[in-house]
Design an enzyme around this catalytic site. Sequence first.
Site, mmCIF file in Angstrom:
data_model
loop_
_atom_site.group_PDB
_atom_site.id
_atom_site.type_symbol
_atom_site.label_atom_id
_atom_site.label_comp_id
_atom_site.label_asym_id
_atom_site.label_seq_id
_atom_site.Cartn_x
_atom_site.Cartn_y
_atom_site.Cartn_z
ATOM 1 N N SER A 41 0.715 -3.321 6.337
ATOM 2 C CA SER A 41 0.754 -4.548 5.549
ATOM 3 C C SER A 41 2.113 -4.755 4.882
ATOM 4 C CB SER A 41 -0.321 -4.489 4.463
ATOM 5 O OG SER A 41 -0.229 -5.601 3.620
ATOM 6 N N ASN A 90 11.982 -1.718 -1.384
ATOM 7 C CA ASN A 90 11.649 -3.132 -1.534
ATOM 8 C C ASN A 90 10.885 -3.336 -2.831
ATOM 9 O OD1 ASN A 90 8.742 -4.402 -1.177
ATOM 10 N ND2 ASN A 90 8.743 -2.457 -0.067
ATOM 11 N N CYS A 113 -1.331 -2.453 -6.963
ATOM 12 C CA CYS A 113 -1.055 -3.592 -7.841
ATOM 13 C C CYS A 113 -1.223 -3.179 -9.303
ATOM 14 C CB CYS A 113 -2.023 -4.737 -7.545
ATOM 15 S SG CYS A 113 -2.008 -5.324 -5.852
ATOM 16 N N THR A 121 4.059 2.948 -0.407
ATOM 17 C CA THR A 121 5.447 3.351 -0.642
ATOM 18 C C THR A 121 5.602 4.290 -1.841
ATOM 19 O OG1 THR A 121 5.775 1.344 -1.934
ATOM 20 C CG2 THR A 121 6.429 1.266 0.390
#
Length: 301
Positions: free
Chosen positions: A20, A68, A129, A192
């Site tokens: 994703s 990122n 999140c 990550t």
Amino acid sequence: MNTQVTLAGVTFKNPVMTASGTFGSGMEYSEFVDLNRLGAVVTKGVANVPWPGNPTPRVAEVYGGMLNAIGLQNPGIDVFMERDIPFLKQYDTKIIVNVCGKMVEDYVEVVERLGEESAVSMLEINVSCPNVKEGAIAFGQNANALYNITQEIKKHAKQPVIMKLSPNVTDITEMARAAEAAGADALSLINTITGMKIDIHKRKFVIANKTGGMSGPAIKPVAVRMVYQTAQAVKIPIIGMGGIATAEDAIEFLLAGASAISVGAMNFVNPYVTMEIEEGIRAYMEQYKIENVTDLIGAVC
């Protein structure tokens, strides 16, 4: 040779998926990749409302990979249902939708909307999140928070639920067990690793967010270790990811205990990489006279 794998009752033609956030929702790569050859397309994170993402710059190259801090920019569930699902339905591949949110209610709203779409085979829940109700700590960094969100999502989900685990924890097996106990049908790991890069000439952070998620080949040994540990700790299937660049890398994850694999950062380097990995797994099976790819899962000794 049989390359089929089954996760939580869903059968995939082969174990190769996309990670994703690195493949859009398939449309962006369809000029390069025959989506029919993939086990599944795992979409970019989808939220209940559009997210603008983080300020730029938000991508930086580092040794052996990239950082990122995109901030899960996405157009929201309405656009996704109108545009991306119809596109993916044209192909003979499974659709796994990654879901993100800032509160449990956000996730539930998206999960319920996706329950209306029979073409979606599984849901992957991004628990990296920030939980805005709990001081912005990620859902996946606290076992109780992970248990609670998993349990709540399972109450509303019509598709099998994959919990995507963060590696930024002390003990990955504690998180895996919490997700399994709450009813998760599968796990995907690793997301990550938090990193940072500083421009020594400007004496400034390279990424506006200061920190970002590191992905790419440099994190693969960590990912393989975490997949192996998790496979020993839980009984539900695992989708392994983190630095996969070749078929050899993918096979390493299978041997460590993953039932399938996802390819992430290397899509940016080589847009053909998923097809090359699928071919490479077949070649390996031929070389070693392996009839079923499932015979490789957890076969390390």
